[in-house]
Design a protein around this motif. Structure first.
Motif, PDB file in Angstrom:
ATOM      1  N   ARG A   5     -31.645  57.554  -3.947  1.00  0.00           N
ATOM      2  CA  ARG A   5     -31.829  57.860  -5.369  1.00  0.00           C
ATOM      3  C   ARG A   5     -32.279  59.294  -5.601  1.00  0.00           C
ATOM      4  O   ARG A   5     -31.962  59.889  -6.617  1.00  0.00           O
ATOM      5  CB  ARG A   5     -32.877  56.926  -5.965  1.00  0.00           C
ATOM      6  N   GLU A   6     -33.045  59.838  -4.660  1.00  0.00           N
ATOM      7  CA  GLU A   6     -33.643  61.154  -4.858  1.00  0.00           C
ATOM      8  C   GLU A   6     -32.836  62.313  -4.275  1.00  0.00           C
ATOM      9  O   GLU A   6     -33.148  63.467  -4.537  1.00  0.00           O
ATOM     10  CB  GLU A   6     -35.050  61.155  -4.261  1.00  0.00           C
ATOM     11  N   THR A   7     -31.796  62.027  -3.490  1.00  0.00           N
ATOM     12  CA  THR A   7     -31.043  63.106  -2.866  1.00  0.00           C
ATOM     13  C   THR A   7     -30.330  63.967  -3.903  1.00  0.00           C
ATOM     14  O   THR A   7     -29.942  63.480  -4.969  1.00  0.00           O
ATOM     15  CB  THR A   7     -30.026  62.560  -1.841  1.00  0.00           C
ATOM     16  N   LYS A   8     -30.168  65.196  -3.593  1.00  0.00           N
ATOM     17  CA  LYS A   8     -29.415  66.102  -4.454  1.00  0.00           C
ATOM     18  C   LYS A   8     -27.948  66.124  -4.048  1.00  0.00           C
ATOM     19  O   LYS A   8     -27.112  66.697  -4.730  1.00  0.00           O
ATOM     20  CB  LYS A   8     -30.021  67.494  -4.376  1.00  0.00           C
ATOM     21  N   ALA A   9     -27.633  65.491  -2.919  1.00  0.00           N
ATOM     22  CA  ALA A   9     -26.257  65.416  -2.435  1.00  0.00           C
ATOM     23  C   ALA A   9     -25.431  64.520  -3.350  1.00  0.00           C
ATOM     24  O   ALA A   9     -25.957  63.619  -4.005  1.00  0.00           O
ATOM     25  CB  ALA A   9     -26.222  64.861  -1.010  1.00  0.00           C
ATOM     26  N   GLN A  10     -24.144  64.787  -3.398  1.00  0.00           N
ATOM     27  CA  GLN A  10     -23.233  63.931  -4.140  1.00  0.00           C
ATOM     28  C   GLN A  10     -22.735  62.851  -3.177  1.00  0.00           C
ATOM     29  O   GLN A  10     -21.951  63.126  -2.286  1.00  0.00           O
ATOM     30  CB  GLN A  10     -22.079  64.747  -4.703  1.00  0.00           C
ATOM     31  N   VAL A  11     -23.195  61.631  -3.368  1.00  0.00           N
ATOM     32  CA  VAL A  11     -22.931  60.538  -2.440  1.00  0.00           C
ATOM     33  C   VAL A  11     -21.829  59.629  -2.983  1.00  0.00           C
ATOM     34  O   VAL A  11     -21.807  59.302  -4.173  1.00  0.00           O
ATOM     35  CB  VAL A  11     -24.219  59.709  -2.202  1.00  0.00           C
ATOM     36  N   ALA A  49     -25.199  56.888  -6.775  1.00  0.00           N
ATOM     37  CA  ALA A  49     -24.040  57.291  -5.974  1.00  0.00           C
ATOM     38  C   ALA A  49     -22.774  56.779  -6.652  1.00  0.00           C
ATOM     39  O   ALA A  49     -22.805  55.784  -7.369  1.00  0.00           O
ATOM     40  CB  ALA A  49     -24.133  56.688  -4.566  1.00  0.00           C
ATOM     41  N   THR A  50     -21.659  57.460  -6.436  1.00  0.00           N
ATOM     42  CA  THR A  50     -20.369  56.918  -6.831  1.00  0.00           C
ATOM     43  C   THR A  50     -20.109  55.730  -5.913  1.00  0.00           C
ATOM     44  O   THR A  50     -20.352  55.806  -4.715  1.00  0.00           O
ATOM     45  CB  THR A  50     -19.269  57.989  -6.673  1.00  0.00           C
ATOM     46  N   PRO A 100     -16.823  63.746  -6.874  1.00  0.00           N
ATOM     47  CA  PRO A 100     -16.952  62.443  -6.214  1.00  0.00           C
ATOM     48  C   PRO A 100     -16.104  61.361  -6.876  1.00  0.00           C
ATOM     49  O   PRO A 100     -15.488  60.544  -6.193  1.00  0.00           O
ATOM     50  CB  PRO A 100     -18.447  62.137  -6.329  1.00  0.00           C
ATOM     51  N   ALA A 101     -16.055  61.339  -8.198  1.00  0.00           N
ATOM     52  CA  ALA A 101     -15.254  60.333  -8.900  1.00  0.00           C
ATOM     53  C   ALA A 101     -13.778  60.483  -8.563  1.00  0.00           C
ATOM     54  O   ALA A 101     -13.086  59.492  -8.289  1.00  0.00           O
ATOM     55  CB  ALA A 101     -15.469  60.445 -10.406  1.00  0.00           C
ATOM     56  N   ASP A 102     -13.278  61.709  -8.570  1.00  0.00           N
ATOM     57  CA  ASP A 102     -11.866  61.944  -8.247  1.00  0.00           C
ATOM     58  C   ASP A 102     -11.572  61.622  -6.787  1.00  0.00           C
ATOM     59  O   ASP A 102     -10.518  61.068  -6.469  1.00  0.00           O
ATOM     60  CB  ASP A 102     -11.456  63.373  -8.574  1.00  0.00           C
ATOM     61  N   CYS A 103     -12.498  61.957  -5.880  1.00  0.00           N
ATOM     62  CA  CYS A 103     -12.323  61.614  -4.459  1.00  0.00           C
ATOM     63  C   CYS A 103     -12.202  60.111  -4.289  1.00  0.00           C
ATOM     64  O   CYS A 103     -11.331  59.621  -3.556  1.00  0.00           O
ATOM     65  CB  CYS A 103     -13.514  62.100  -3.632  1.00  0.00           C
TER      66      CYS A 103
END
Length: 146
Positions: A5-11, A49-50, A100-103
């Motif tokens: 929840r806290e990561t800045k990465a796009q998961v 996350a997506t 991320p959504a498009d991936c």
């Protein structure tokens, strides 16, 4: 879950229904009577996350509330390693700097199309993840028309 929840990465997560139920149970959420789009969206809400909820009619749920039901693929793809092929496709698309959504949406479509090409060529019965992976380039070729 807190780290996720806290990561800045796009998961982008790709659980099957059992994994999704386990993740949501940690949040006190029971999924047994929940439809697939709602389960995927709850995963997004709980993890930020997506979410790609694998299975028949793979669901993609995004942070902006968008939901997508994939229309490609077949039962022959329910083989060990098929999810790894999906993850590889999504990772390759992420490397091209798609959102991320498009991936996730493109990845599940391409993965399913590769599965459909595999079923046309070899049949659904006995399809392996290697067979599936070998069809990914043909799926891309069909999509881009070259």
């Amino acid at each position: 879950l807190d780290e996720l929840r806290e990561t800045k990465a796009q998961v982008i997560m790709t659980p099957h229904p059992g994994e999704a139920a386990r993740l949501l149970s940690y949040c006190g959420i029971e999924t047994s009577r929940m439809d697939r789009p709602k389960t995927a969206q709850l995963l997004v809400e709980q993890t930020r996350a997506t979410c790609v909820l694998k299975g028949s009619g793979t669901q993609v749920a995004t942070k902006d509330g968008e939901s997508y039901t994939n229309t490609t693929g077949n039962p022959g793809m329910a083989a060990g390693g098929s999810g790894d092929v999906l993850t590889g496709i999504i990772a390759a698309l992420a490397g091209q700097k798609l959102s991320p959504a498009d991936c996730a949406k493109a990845g599940v479509f391409i993965h399913g199309m590769a599965g459909d090409l595999c079923a046309q060529s070899l049949g659904e019965t006995g399809m392996t993840s290697l067979d599936l992976a070998n069809m990914v380039a043909l799926a891309f070729k069909q999509i881009i028309g070259k």
